[in-house]
Each structure stands twice: as structure tokens, then as C-alpha cells.
Enzyme design. Structure first.
Site, PDB file in Angstrom:
ATOM      1  N   GLY A 169       0.913  -1.131   0.125  1.00  0.00           N
ATOM      2  CA  GLY A 169       0.368  -0.407  -0.396  1.00  0.00           C
ATOM      3  C   GLY A 169       0.668   1.158  -0.212  1.00  0.00           C
ATOM      4  O   GLY A 169       1.904   1.583  -0.852  1.00  0.00           O
ATOM      5  N   GLY A 170       0.685   2.027   1.339  1.00  0.00           N
ATOM      6  CA  GLY A 170       1.353   3.612   1.029  1.00  0.00           C
ATOM      7  C   GLY A 170       2.491   3.525   1.215  1.00  0.00           C
ATOM      8  O   GLY A 170       3.500   3.948   0.805  1.00  0.00           O
ATOM      9  N   GLY A 404      21.964   5.952 -33.984  1.00  0.00           N
ATOM     10  CA  GLY A 404      21.947   6.919 -32.658  1.00  0.00           C
ATOM     11  C   GLY A 404      22.265   6.759 -31.825  1.00  0.00           C
ATOM     12  O   GLY A 404      22.173   7.884 -30.827  1.00  0.00           O
ATOM     13  N   ALA A 405      22.766   5.578 -31.908  1.00  0.00           N
ATOM     14  CA  ALA A 405      23.847   5.118 -30.708  1.00  0.00           C
ATOM     15  C   ALA A 405      25.005   5.965 -30.210  1.00  0.00           C
ATOM     16  O   ALA A 405      24.837   5.979 -29.134  1.00  0.00           O
ATOM     17  CB  ALA A 405      22.857   3.627 -29.945  1.00  0.00           C
TER      18      ALA A 405
HETATM   19  C1  HXC Z   1      -3.088  -2.512  11.206  1.00  0.00           C
HETATM   20  C2  HXC Z   1      -1.835  -3.731  11.081  1.00  0.00           C
HETATM   21  C3  HXC Z   1      -1.268  -3.460   9.689  1.00  0.00           C
HETATM   22  C4  HXC Z   1      -2.145  -2.259   9.178  1.00  0.00           C
HETATM   23  C5  HXC Z   1      -0.775  -5.512   9.763  1.00  0.00           C
HETATM   24  N1  HXC Z   1      -0.834  -5.135  11.354  1.00  0.00           N
HETATM   25  N2  HXC Z   1      -0.886  -4.409   8.301  1.00  0.00           N
HETATM   26  N3  HXC Z   1      -2.217  -3.010  11.850  1.00  0.00           N
HETATM   27  N4  HXC Z   1      -2.790  -1.831  10.264  1.00  0.00           N
HETATM   28  N5  HXC Z   1      -1.992  -2.024   8.005  1.00  0.00           N
HETATM   29  C6  HXC Z   1      -0.465  -5.598  12.018  1.00  0.00           C
HETATM   30  C7  HXC Z   1      -1.342  -7.090  12.647  1.00  0.00           C
HETATM   31  O1  HXC Z   1      -2.725  -6.910  12.838  1.00  0.00           O
HETATM   32  C8  HXC Z   1      -0.425  -7.541  13.681  1.00  0.00           C
HETATM   33  O2  HXC Z   1      -0.872  -7.334  14.720  1.00  0.00           O
HETATM   34  C9  HXC Z   1       0.333  -7.474  12.988  1.00  0.00           C
HETATM   35  O3  HXC Z   1       0.689  -6.034  12.556  1.00  0.00           O
HETATM   36  C10 HXC Z   1       1.277  -8.097  11.967  1.00  0.00           C
HETATM   37  O4  HXC Z   1       1.025  -9.024  11.313  1.00  0.00           O
HETATM   38  P1  HXC Z   1       0.059  -9.945  11.003  1.00  0.00           P
HETATM   39  O5  HXC Z   1      -0.867  -9.975   9.584  1.00  0.00           O
HETATM   40  O6  HXC Z   1       0.280 -11.587  11.774  1.00  0.00           O
HETATM   41  O7  HXC Z   1       2.031 -10.284   9.964  1.00  0.00           O
HETATM   42  P2  HXC Z   1       2.375 -11.274   8.582  1.00  0.00           P
HETATM   43  O8  HXC Z   1       1.225 -12.698   8.552  1.00  0.00           O
HETATM   44  O9  HXC Z   1       3.828 -11.130   8.479  1.00  0.00           O
HETATM   45  O10 HXC Z   1       1.353 -10.504   7.255  1.00  0.00           O
HETATM   46  C11 HXC Z   1       2.048  -9.232   6.958  1.00  0.00           C
HETATM   47  C12 HXC Z   1       1.389  -8.343   6.040  1.00  0.00           C
HETATM   48  C13 HXC Z   1      -0.124  -8.108   6.317  1.00  0.00           C
HETATM   49  C14 HXC Z   1       0.809  -9.176   5.089  1.00  0.00           C
HETATM   50  C15 HXC Z   1       1.797  -7.174   6.123  1.00  0.00           C
HETATM   51  O11 HXC Z   1      -0.430  -8.224   7.877  1.00  0.00           O
HETATM   52  C16 HXC Z   1      -1.336  -7.380   5.335  1.00  0.00           C
HETATM   53  O12 HXC Z   1      -1.915  -7.399   4.856  1.00  0.00           O
HETATM   54  N6  HXC Z   1      -1.449  -6.384   6.195  1.00  0.00           N
HETATM   55  C17 HXC Z   1      -2.071  -5.266   5.404  1.00  0.00           C
HETATM   56  C18 HXC Z   1      -1.121  -4.796   3.854  1.00  0.00           C
HETATM   57  C19 HXC Z   1      -2.966  -3.484   3.962  1.00  0.00           C
HETATM   58  O13 HXC Z   1      -3.183  -4.085   2.924  1.00  0.00           O
HETATM   59  N7  HXC Z   1      -2.469  -2.601   3.907  1.00  0.00           N
HETATM   60  C20 HXC Z   1      -2.946  -1.635   3.639  1.00  0.00           C
HETATM   61  C21 HXC Z   1      -2.466  -1.247   2.489  1.00  0.00           C
HETATM   62  S1  HXC Z   1      -3.711   0.175   1.846  1.00  0.00           S
HETATM   63  P3  HXC Z   1      -0.319  -8.338  16.074  1.00  0.00           P
HETATM   64  O14 HXC Z   1      -1.345  -7.467  17.357  1.00  0.00           O
HETATM   65  O15 HXC Z   1      -1.587  -9.656  16.012  1.00  0.00           O
HETATM   66  O16 HXC Z   1       0.755  -8.325  16.135  1.00  0.00           O
HETATM   67  C22 HXC Z   1      -2.593   2.223   1.922  1.00  0.00           C
HETATM   68  C23 HXC Z   1      -2.923   2.856   1.563  1.00  0.00           C
HETATM   69  C24 HXC Z   1      -2.476   3.987   1.907  1.00  0.00           C
HETATM   70  O17 HXC Z   1      -1.572   1.672   2.463  1.00  0.00           O
HETATM   71  C25 HXC Z   1      -1.912   4.279  -0.077  1.00  0.00           C
HETATM   72  C26 HXC Z   1      -1.442   5.973  -0.221  1.00  0.00           C
HETATM   73  C27 HXC Z   1      -1.521   5.904  -1.440  1.00  0.00           C
END
Ligand code: HXC
Length: 510
Positions: A169-170, A404-405
């Protein structure tokens, strides 16, 4: 007083533990270091000054007020790399997955602002899950604040992103606007949307590695400029890179003591180019024999390997090197090679790094795949990039400089200061076979005539002398003395000044 000091120490201890022992162990079990361990390795010993260790998020959604962790998922501050100041932020995956909250973004923007004010490089270490989902639009706003600062700092201070875990994402867009991205193999990946969303939207099944691992971004997509086997190697290489880079666009290149004689001759270079003009040879041998102590930091090594880009030093001062690589696709310029080199040339020009060009190029790659893919625009990027350079440009043609190169690869006509050619250089519109088949098409059936015409063309055009007679080549040099000639040229060019007309900005063929 003792009490207060003990309390401070206890609070610091708590902050240093981030998401706690269990999550730190999980991080280690995945083969990754923690944010603080990474910073320790990146910076000179005991040089890290941390900021905002006690910052916490302010969210009250989804019970977040009950879960606050000091530092809020990012460690920020400044330190030194071999004695030179750099600013750094490292996402802490053990705290809310390193996700970005409003407070977390404020910590990063504070460091960005300071780095810009101090005209020092900034390095971001990424291991994060994108926007903090519980914070909604506040997190999106935080990202935009970071992005805007990336753009303002672009071309003023070097910005480096190191991807050391998930980056979604971001978290991909800020790195994408920095100067260099490096990844760690097998433990890091970058994508705008992850495998689950891909499955839902396109019904494609891919793993995270297939979608955005180092094997994709450092080889196929060119999003990343390099990949390393583990956190330790990666951080040590970033230290090496920093040693090549200026602190800012106005600081001048760093000067390190060099023990390599600038007059060193390399007799082996006299035989580097094979007698048969269609045989490849390794251009990296020339690069390594020219730069100080054979120390060359390659950028985008595994992508578009038909062109080599990277940093070296001559007499202790950084130079950017761009070189066609005859070992891969005969060193031809295609879309990928043009884009890769254009971006590198623009970085060097922005940061006042002189550019050394080694040329052996049979032309642009023909074919529908290239034309449909926009070769004209991509090739123009490199032409544009070289043409707008005001830094010292030194070019050495080792063999082919066709079509050209020839113009594009830092020719005299687009602004190169010193153009050397080896006696093996062939500067022409094209190779003998193609040329004779076009201009003597009517003789094609007559083998003897064609052979005679080919020899005639080779004698007249496949040499450096037609160009040297016009002054397009300043001097035909002996290969063995290439380092000495380059060192002298760069020394003479140190005070180069070029005036360009005022403009708001150019219109690079994007
Ligand atoms: C809040 C988050 C989080 C998030 C992970 N965590 N991503 N908390 N917001 N975006 C937390 C989980 O709840 C978990 O908390 C801990 O971090 C570890 O995550 P896991 O999922 O257990 O780890 P893992 O299996 O290694 O997976 C990692 C991951 C997955 C692939 C990054 O967490 C994931 O897919 N996260 C979401 C990614 C996403 O879609 N983000 C938003 C993108 S949109 P605990 O408490 O259990 O330890 C975006 C918009 C901005 O970013 C755009 C701007 C241009």
C-alpha cells in the site's frame, strides 16, 4: 533525582522493546533483524541519536486507546556513516506491523524536514503493512505528507529506501519517489495490492514472492536497484553506497584518500577488444581497471544487463559510470537499457557527479516488441538525460558506436567535454554488412563486388579516424593509458560551468 532517572530508564527500556519479546522473537525467526538492530548496523558505532521515542498514536477507534506502544512503529533519528551525517527512519514491524498512523507519519516528516534543512541524505528502512487500518483517512493524510516531502527533497538530498520485510500500500509509493531502492532476498516484497486482493480482482493466484519479491523488482520490473541476501549484507552495502554519494546537490562529491596511482597503466587493456568485432568481451573488466582500487558499486546490476551503471572513484572522487555491455545482447540499446541509464544519468547530473561513458553499442534494438513498447520514447529519455547534463562528461569509445546510439551515448554534439576513442573504435551509421547491402543493393548477387565494397566500407568508416578528422573525437588513445587520460580529463574539468536558459522545468519524454 535517582527515582526520576530510574523512571526515565524504565520508559526507555519499554520503548526499546517495541512490540515485546514475543514479536521480536518472531521477527528473528523470520530471519529479520529489528528496527533498532538494523539502525545499529547501518550507522557508525554509538552515533545514533534517537528522536520521539515516546510518541504514541492518538486513535480511539476500535479500542485503540487501550493499545499504545511508545514509538508507534517507527524508530527515527540521525547518526553517521563513516563520519558523515545521515538521517534515518526504520519501520518497526513488531509494533502494529509497522503500519503508518498519523503520529507515525509525523515522526517521519520531522526527520525528512531535518534532513532537507541539514542537506544530508535520508535512509528509510521498510518493514511494514501500509496504512494503519484503524486510523482511516488520518493515515492516508500522513502518507501524502511524506510523499510531498519526498518530491521536494528530490534532487536536493539523496534519498534511499531499503525494503527489509513486507511493504504494501502506502509504503511502496514513498520508496518509489526516492533515488534508490534496495531489497533483501526472500524476506522482503513490495506491491500496491497483495496476493489476496489480486486473487479477488483478477482471479490470478500468485505468491508474495512472485508478485513483488526481490527476484521480480531487482530483475524484471526495475523498481528495485539491487538485492542482497540478508539484512546484514544489505545494510553494509548501503554504508558502502553512502560513501560514494554527495550529502546534497551543493556539497560536491566526497573525496576519500586513494592509494591507487592515477597514472597507473593497464597493458592488459590493449588486448581487451577481440580481433573479431562480433565477439563479446566484458566491459566490467575495463571499468574495474579504470576506477580506484577496482571499487565499483553497481546500480541495477540484474536489470537490463546490456548496460552497466554504477559508482566508482577516480583520484578519490566519485564518478558515475555508464557502459554498454557487449556480453549481453551485444550491448544493444533497448527500452529497458535506455530507461535504466537515463535515470542514472539524471541522478548524477542532479548531484553534480561527473559521468564516465564507455561505449560499444551496435545501435538500438530493432523489432515490433521494442517499437510497440515505446522504444522511441525510452531511447529519447537517455538522449534527453545526457543532453541536459552540465556535469563533466568523459566518453571513451572502445569499439562500436553505430547510428543513433553514437549520438545518444554522450557524444560531443550533445555536450560531452572529452571524447576519446580506442584504435579499435568503429564510428559509423551502421556495420559493414548492413551498410553495403543497402547502398550497393544492385550488386548483391555479385559476391566479389560485395566483398570489395565491404572492405572499402570497413577501411573508410569502421575506424575512429573519420570522426577524429572532424574533431568529434578529441584523441585516439592507447587502451592501456585509459585511466591516466580519464584522471587528467576529470581533473581539468573540475571547474566546469555551463549556463542553461531559465525554465520552470523541462518536459522529459516520460
Ligand atoms: C494495522 C496492521 C496492519 C495495518 C499489519 N498489522 N498490517 N495493523 N494496520 N495495515 C498488524 C496485525 O494486526 C498484527 O498485529 C501485526 O501487524 C502483524 O501482522 P500479521 O498479519 O500477523 O503479519 P504477517 O502474517 O507477517 O503479514 C504481514 C502483512 C499483513 C502482509 C503486512 O499484515 C497485511 O496484509 N497487512 C495489511 C496490508 C494492507 O493491505 N495495508 C493497507 C494498505 S492500503 P498483532 O497485534 O497481531 O501483532 C494503504 C493505503 C495508502 O496503505 C495509499 C497511499 C497511496
Amino acid at each position: 533525582m535517582k527515582d526520576i532517572l530510574e523512571k526515565l530508564e524504565a520508559r526507555r527500556e519499554e520503548a526499546r522493546l517495541g512490540g515485546g519479546e514475543k514479536r521480536i522473537a518472531a521477527q528473528h525467526a523470520k530471519g529479520k533483524l529489528t528496527a533498532r538492530e538494523r539502525i545499529e548496523l547501518l550507522l557508525d558505532e554509538n552515533s545514533f541519536e534517537e528522536f520521539d521515542m515516546f510518541v504514541q498514536h492518538r486513535s480511539t477507534e476500535f479500542g485503540m486507546e487501550k493499545s499504545k506502544i511508545p514509538g508507534d512503529g517507527v524508530v527515527t533519528g540521525w547518526g553517521k556513516v563513516n563520519g558523515r551525517v545521515v538521517f534515518v527512519f526504520a519501520k518497526d514491524f513488531t509494533v502494529f506491523g509497522g503500519s503508518l498512523s498519523e503520529a507515525h507519519a509525523e515522526k517521519i516528516t520531522k526527520i525528512q524536514d531535518m534532513a532537507l534543512k541539514m542537506r544530508a541524505p535520508i535512509i528509510g528502512l521498510y518493514d511494514a503493512g501500509g496504512a494503519r487500518i484503524q486510523e482511516g483517512v488520518a493515515a492516508l493524510a500522513g502518507y501524502a505528507e511524506v510523499f510531498k516531502r519526498n518530491v521536494i527533497a528530490s534532487g536536493v538530498i539523496p534519498q534511499i529506501s531499503v525494503i527489509m520485510g513486507p511493504c504494501a500500500g502506502g509504503d511502496v509509493y514513498s520508496p518509489a519517489m526516492t533515488d534508490f531502492i534496495f531489497m533483501v532476498r526472500d524476506t522482503s516484497y513490495m506491491f500496491v495490492t497483495g496476493p489476496d486482493v489480486v486473487k479477488t480482482v483478477t482471479n490470478e493466484t500468485v505468491t508474495a514472492e512472485e508478485l513483488g519479491g526481490a527476484s521480480i523488482h531487482a530483475v524484471k520490473s526495475s523498481v528495485a536497484d539491487g538485492a542482497y541476501d540478508n539484512d546484514v549484507e544489505c545494510l553494509l552495502q548501503i554504508r558502502r553506497l553512502i560513501d560514494f554519494l554527495p550529502s546534497s546537490n551543493e556539497s560536491g562529491v566526497p573525496e576519500w584518500p586513494s592509494y591507487d596511482d592515477p597514472d597507473r597503466v593497464e597493458p592488459s587493456l590493449d588486448t581487451l577488444v577481440p580481433e573479431n568485432a562480433n565477439k563479446p568481451y566484458d566491459m566490467k573488466e575495463l571499468i574495474l581497471k579504470v576506477v580506484d582500487e577496482a571499487d565499483f558499486f553497481e546500480i541495477s546490476e540484474k536489470f537490463a544487463q546490456n548496460i552497466v551503471t554504477g559508482f566508482g572513484r577516480v583520484e578519490g572522487r566519485t564518478v558515475g559510470v555508464v557502459a554498454n555491455q557487449p556480453m549481453v545482447l551485444a550491448g544493444v540499446l533497448d527500452s529497458d537499457a535506455s530507461r535504466k541509464a537515463a535515470r542514472f544519468v539524471r541522478f548524477c547530473n542532479a548531484f553534480e557527479i561527473p559521468i564516465l561513458t564507455f561505449e560499444d553499442v551496435p545501435g538500438f534494438l530493432p523489432g515490433t516488441a521494442q517499437e510497440y513498447g515505446g522504444l522511441i520514447k525510452h531511447g529519447a529519455k537517455l538522449l534527453f538525460a545526457y543532453s541536459q547534463c552540465t556535469v563533466p562528461l568523459v566518453t571513451v569509445i572502445t569499439r562500436k558506436a553505430y547510428g543513433g546510439a553514437y549520438d545518444v551515448m554522450a557524444s560531443k554534439h550533445i555536450g560531452a567535454d572529452i571524447n576519446y576513442a580506442w584504435p579499435t573504435a568503429q564510428i559509423a551509421v551502421m556495420g559493414a554488412k548492413g551498410a553495403v547491402e543497402i547502398i550497393f543493393r544492385k550488386d548483391i548477387g555479385d559476391k566479389d563486388k560485395i566483398e570489395a565494397r565491404t572492405r572499402e566500407y570497413e577501411d573508410r568508416f569502421l575506424s575512429p579516424f573519420a570522426a577524429a578528422e572532424r574533431g568529434y573525437i578529441d584523441e585516439v588513445i592507447r587502451p592501456r593509458s585509459t585511466r591516466r587520460r580519464i584522471a587528467r580529463a576529470l581533473d581539468m574539468l573540475r571547474a566546469k560551468q555551463v549556463e542553461m536558459p531559465w525554465k520552470k522545468h523541462d518536459n522529459l519524454p516520460l
